[in-house]
Enzyme design. Structure first.
Site, PDB file in Angstrom:
ATOM      1  CD  GLU A   1      -2.699  -1.453   2.322  1.00 33.41           C
ATOM      2  OE1 GLU A   1      -3.842  -1.047   2.524  1.00 33.41           O
ATOM      3  OE2 GLU A   1      -2.066  -2.131   3.157  1.00 33.41           O
TER       4      GLU A   1
ATOM      5  CG  ASP B   1     -13.894  -1.436   6.731  1.00 29.57           C
ATOM      6  OD1 ASP B   1     -14.099  -0.249   7.045  1.00 29.57           O
ATOM      7  OD2 ASP B   1     -12.883  -1.803   6.101  1.00 29.57           O
TER       8      ASP B   1
ATOM      9  CG  ASN C   1      -9.021  -0.838   7.775  1.00 30.90           C
ATOM     10  OD1 ASN C   1      -8.332  -1.579   7.112  1.00 30.90           O
ATOM     11  ND2 ASN C   1     -10.342  -0.817   7.665  1.00 30.90           N
TER      12      ASN C   1
ATOM     13  CE1 TYR D   1      -6.562   2.814  -1.824  1.00 33.49           C
ATOM     14  CE2 TYR D   1      -6.064   0.578  -2.535  1.00 33.49           C
ATOM     15  CZ  TYR D   1      -6.263   1.495  -1.523  1.00 33.49           C
ATOM     16  OH  TYR D   1      -6.184   1.108  -0.226  1.00 33.49           O
TER      17      TYR D   1
ATOM     18  NE  ARG E   1     -12.464   2.630   6.732  1.00 35.90           N
ATOM     19  CZ  ARG E   1     -11.733   2.188   5.724  1.00 35.90           C
ATOM     20  NH1 ARG E   1     -10.798   2.919   5.190  1.00 35.90           N
ATOM     21  NH2 ARG E   1     -11.945   0.984   5.236  1.00 35.90           N
TER      22      ARG E   1
ATOM     23  CB  SER F   1      -5.196  -2.554  -0.960  1.00 32.81           C
ATOM     24  OG  SER F   1      -4.762  -1.450  -0.215  1.00 32.81           O
TER      25      SER F   1
ATOM     26  N   GLY G   1      -6.748   5.123   5.259  1.00 35.64           N
ATOM     27  CA  GLY G   1      -6.320   6.115   4.276  1.00 35.64           C
ATOM     28  C   GLY G   1      -6.683   7.531   4.699  1.00 35.64           C
TER      29      GLY G   1
ATOM     30  CD  GLU H   1     -10.529  -4.966   6.423  1.00 32.70           C
ATOM     31  OE1 GLU H   1      -9.406  -5.391   6.771  1.00 32.70           O
ATOM     32  OE2 GLU H   1     -10.741  -4.443   5.320  1.00 32.70           O
TER      33      GLU H   1
END
Ligand SMILES: Nc1ncnc2c1ncn2[C@@H]1O[C@H](COP(=O)(O)OP(=O)(O)O)[C@@H](O)[C@H]1O
Ligand SMILES: [Mg+2]
Length: 311
Positions: free
Chosen positions: A23, A256, A271, A215, A254, A149, A275, A269
């Site tokens: 990433e 999800d 994070n 992305y 974060r 990602s 980002g 999951e």
């Protein structure tokens, strides 16, 4: 500026970005945006493209803003090094960072606490693939336990495809997860210190939120307000808080979610360094809560004070 601090109180700040993970490019973009925001706020911030073996470059800094994604930045190893150097840093500590990076052990912690997650099985080359397909149903998702990602992720649609999907995921990690498909929609919730920000619904134009959708494509839709009714969104935000705290995360992150077709939320999951480009999800949620990008960056930097309270 955060209420209690002036720019000088942060001292000399290293913004770590880039790195050696898959990433890297995203991280460089996020790091550039964070660096610009801190500089606008008058903070003495310096960007470092942080590759392996570069700890000595942190000499003379007072604190570290981590914007590295994936291995070597988000996974607890850097956090451990910074602990030993006595350098305060943003976000989650050693254990929480390592746990959040590991989807399998994240699931074990969440399920032990009774938090809702999709049904899953760990698979290897010797698994009875037909039996796994039968138990989890088709379609199903296969993914490496430690990646990001959407790298190494496959949606298995037809009987017999599972073996190849496992082999593809195994190129990224020894541990491979097969997971029940949940088709009721994808959401993400940002936790910022004590605050849980509004949920965002992610609507990929293609089949799922793959690398291209994240992305490269510009046709992924992000909805905030997310379209859930007040009670359902409140439930999701409460689950996000629970999932975040269960892993010992702190500062920011974060969580999800996927809904099943009946509308019940399941944690997917966490994070610990999401980002931070100006198109990213955390800044989008912050904006919906009335927090502009520069204020958000300062709030995250504030998490480097009072470290050691989480895992
Ligand atoms: N069980 C599932 N059901 C439906 N979609 C899934 C499932 N697991 C993953 N996906 C899709 O694949 C994407 C990537 O999977 P995820 O587990 O989030 O891995 P990564 O860490 O690479 O983001 C998700 O954002 C979602 O769109
Ligand atoms: Mg994901």
């Amino acid at each position: 500026m955060s209420e209690l601090r002036t720019a000088a109180d942060y001292g000399r700040v290293a913004v770590l970005m880039g790195g050696d993970s898959a990433e890297r490019e995203v991280s460089l973009k996020s790091g550039g945006a964070v660096l610009a925001a801190l500089s606008r706020a008058g903070v003495d911030a310096h960007g470092i493209d942080f590759r392996a073996g570069m700890l000595a470059s942190l000499a003379g800094f007072d604190r570290v803003f981590i914007v590295l994604h994936g291995r070597g930045g988000e996974d607890g190893t850097l956090q451990g090094a910074l602990e030993l150097m006595g350098l305060p840093y943003t976000g989650s500590g050693v254990l929480a960072s390592a746990l959040a990076m590991d989807k399998w052990r994240t699931k074990l912690v969440w399920s032990a606490l009774g938090l809702p997650i999709p049904a899953f099985e760990m698979i290897d080359a010797d698994s009875d693939f037909a039996a796994v397909e039968a138990r989890l149903g088709l379609p199903l998702f296969v993914k490496p336990a430690n990646e990001g990602s959407s790298v190494g992720v496959t949606k298995v649609k037809a009987p017999g495809e599972l073996a190849a999907a496992r082999a593809a995921a195994a190129r990224h990690d020894r541990l491979v997860i097969a997971e029940q498909f949940l088709g009721g929609g994808e959401y993400t919730v940002t936790v910022l210190g004590e605050q849980v920000l509004p949920a965002i619904r992610i609507v990929p134009a293609g089949e799922y939120y793959d690398y291209e959708a994240k992305y490269l494509r510009d046709d992924t839709r992000y909805l905030c307000p997310c379209g859930l009714d007040v009670a359902a969104e409140a439930e999701m935000r409460e689950l996000a808080r629970g999932g975040f705290d269960a892993l010992g995360c702190r500062g920011w992150g974060r969580v999800d979610f996927l809904l099943d077709t009946a509308g019940a939320p399941h944690l997917l999951e966490a994070n610990s360094v999401p980002g931070m480009t100006d198109h990213s999800l955390v800044p989008m949620a912050a904006k919906a809560a009335g927090l502009d990008f520069d204020s958000l960056c300062l709030r995250i930097l504030d998490s480097s004070f009072g470290a050691g309270e989480g895992a």
